[in-house]
Motif scaffolding. Structure first.
Motif, short mmCIF file in Angstrom:
data_model
loop_
_atom_site.label_atom_id
_atom_site.label_comp_id
_atom_site.label_asym_id
_atom_site.label_seq_id
_atom_site.Cartn_x
_atom_site.Cartn_y
_atom_site.Cartn_z
N GLU A 175 -1.20 -18.55 0.16
CA GLU A 175 -2.07 -18.03 1.20
C GLU A 175 -1.46 -16.93 2.06
N LEU A 176 -0.14 -16.89 2.18
CA LEU A 176 0.48 -15.83 3.00
C LEU A 176 1.13 -14.76 2.13
N GLU A 177 2.03 -15.19 1.25
CA GLU A 177 2.73 -14.19 0.43
C GLU A 177 1.75 -13.38 -0.41
N THR A 178 0.75 -14.04 -0.96
CA THR A 178 -0.24 -13.34 -1.78
C THR A 178 -0.90 -12.21 -1.00
N CYS A 179 -1.21 -12.46 0.26
CA CYS A 179 -1.86 -11.42 1.07
C CYS A 179 -0.96 -10.21 1.29
N VAL A 180 0.29 -10.46 1.71
CA VAL A 180 1.16 -9.31 1.98
C VAL A 180 1.58 -8.61 0.69
N TRP A 181 1.74 -9.36 -0.39
CA TRP A 181 2.12 -8.72 -1.65
C TRP A 181 0.97 -7.87 -2.18
N ASN A 182 -0.27 -8.36 -2.07
CA ASN A 182 -1.40 -7.54 -2.51
C ASN A 182 -1.59 -6.31 -1.62
N ALA A 183 -1.32 -6.46 -0.34
CA ALA A 183 -1.39 -5.29 0.54
C ALA A 183 -0.35 -4.25 0.13
N ALA A 184 0.85 -4.72 -0.22
CA ALA A 184 1.89 -3.79 -0.68
C ALA A 184 1.49 -3.12 -1.99
N LYS A 185 0.97 -3.93 -2.92
CA LYS A 185 0.58 -3.36 -4.21
C LYS A 185 -0.46 -2.26 -4.05
N HIS A 186 -1.41 -2.48 -3.13
CA HIS A 186 -2.48 -1.50 -2.95
C HIS A 186 -2.11 -0.41 -1.94
N SER A 187 -0.86 -0.42 -1.48
CA SER A 187 -0.36 0.65 -0.61
C SER A 187 0.59 1.58 -1.35
N PHE A 188 1.53 1.00 -2.14
CA PHE A 188 2.53 1.86 -2.77
C PHE A 188 3.05 1.36 -4.12
N VAL A 189 2.77 0.12 -4.49
CA VAL A 189 3.34 -0.41 -5.73
C VAL A 189 2.55 0.04 -6.95
N LEU A 190 1.25 -0.15 -6.91
CA LEU A 190 0.41 0.22 -8.04
C LEU A 190 0.27 1.74 -8.16
N PRO A 191 -0.04 2.22 -9.36
CA PRO A 191 -0.36 3.66 -9.49
C PRO A 191 -1.52 4.01 -8.55
N SER A 192 -1.50 5.21 -8.01
CA SER A 192 -2.47 5.57 -6.96
C SER A 192 -3.92 5.40 -7.42
N ASP A 193 -4.20 5.61 -8.70
CA ASP A 193 -5.58 5.48 -9.16
C ASP A 193 -6.02 4.03 -9.34
N LYS A 194 -5.08 3.08 -9.17
CA LYS A 194 -5.41 1.66 -9.29
C LYS A 194 -5.48 0.96 -7.93
N ARG A 195 -5.16 1.67 -6.86
CA ARG A 195 -5.14 1.06 -5.53
C ARG A 195 -6.55 0.99 -4.95
N VAL A 196 -6.81 -0.10 -4.19
CA VAL A 196 -8.10 -0.27 -3.53
C VAL A 196 -7.82 -0.47 -2.04
N ASN A 197 -7.90 0.61 -1.28
CA ASN A 197 -7.55 0.55 0.14
C ASN A 197 -8.48 -0.35 0.94
N SER A 198 -9.71 -0.52 0.47
CA SER A 198 -10.67 -1.33 1.21
C SER A 198 -10.33 -2.82 1.19
#
Length: 196
Positions: free
Chosen positions: A97-120
């Protein structure tokens, strides 16, 4: 005991390095990035941290924390007890419930390729994180450690998740959580890893 830790401290490796400092154990730290050639020789997944203890390889920060705590009979309750079941339950909840949220926020900020990120996604992740913190405040006594008078593996995970969330600009924290975090990060071992 010959211990090598692969992974830079701005990752989940921080938890492992912190516990090693708390335990006063000797280790060698290799601040590697994920998916390097060196790392892939140790783990086909290429994720950090990786621990090499003697000649055995352990992957996943929580698995490493559990191994270290059990090998030294501290920071954990004994396997097969109800206290340990409660500890494991809390550990898994924090990861889910906690780590998943911050890790997904990181993935959609800088980890994933830019065309795969969902800022919303980020506002929803921050809301979920906040809801989980409220549950922790409602059900845990944060004046000491999460499970009472002794520090356990969930304390390492919660503190590190809070560190990550602040870096990710998650802003809404209950006062009890802020006080808990401020107290834990004053520990000598934490500060040694954070400041090195």
């Amino acid at each position: 005991m010959d211990i090598k830790i692969y992974g830079h401290k701005h990752s989940r490796a921080f938890r492992v390095l912190w516990m090693l400092e708390e335990l006063g154990m000797d280790y060698v730290s290799y601040p590697t990035q994920p998916h390097t050639e060196e790392l892939l020789k140790l783990s086909p997944f290429g994720k950090i941290p990786v621990a090499v203890v003697e000649s055995e390889v352990i992957t996943d920060s929580t698995a490493i924390l559990t191994y270290l705590a059990e090998s030294q009979s501290t920071f954990t309750f004994q396997a097969g007890t109800f206290a340990r079941a409660k500890q494991d339950s809390l550990t898994f909840m924090l990861l889910d419930e906690l780590e998943t949220c911050v890790w997904n926020a990181a993935k959609h900020s800088f980890v994933l390729p830019s065309d795969k990120r969902v800022n919303s996604l980020k506002p929803t992740l921050k809301w979920e994180f906040s809801q989980s913190l409220e549950k922790i405040v409602a059900h845990m006594n944060l004046e000491n450690f999460l499970l009472g008078e002794i520090m356990t593996i969930p304390d390492f995970i919660l503190t590190h998740c809070l560190d990550w969330s602040k870096a990710a600009k998650f802003k809404e924290f209950p006062e009890a959580i802020l006080n808990y975090h401020a107290r834990i990060v004053q520990r000598k071992a934490y500060r040694k890893v954070a400041n090195c």
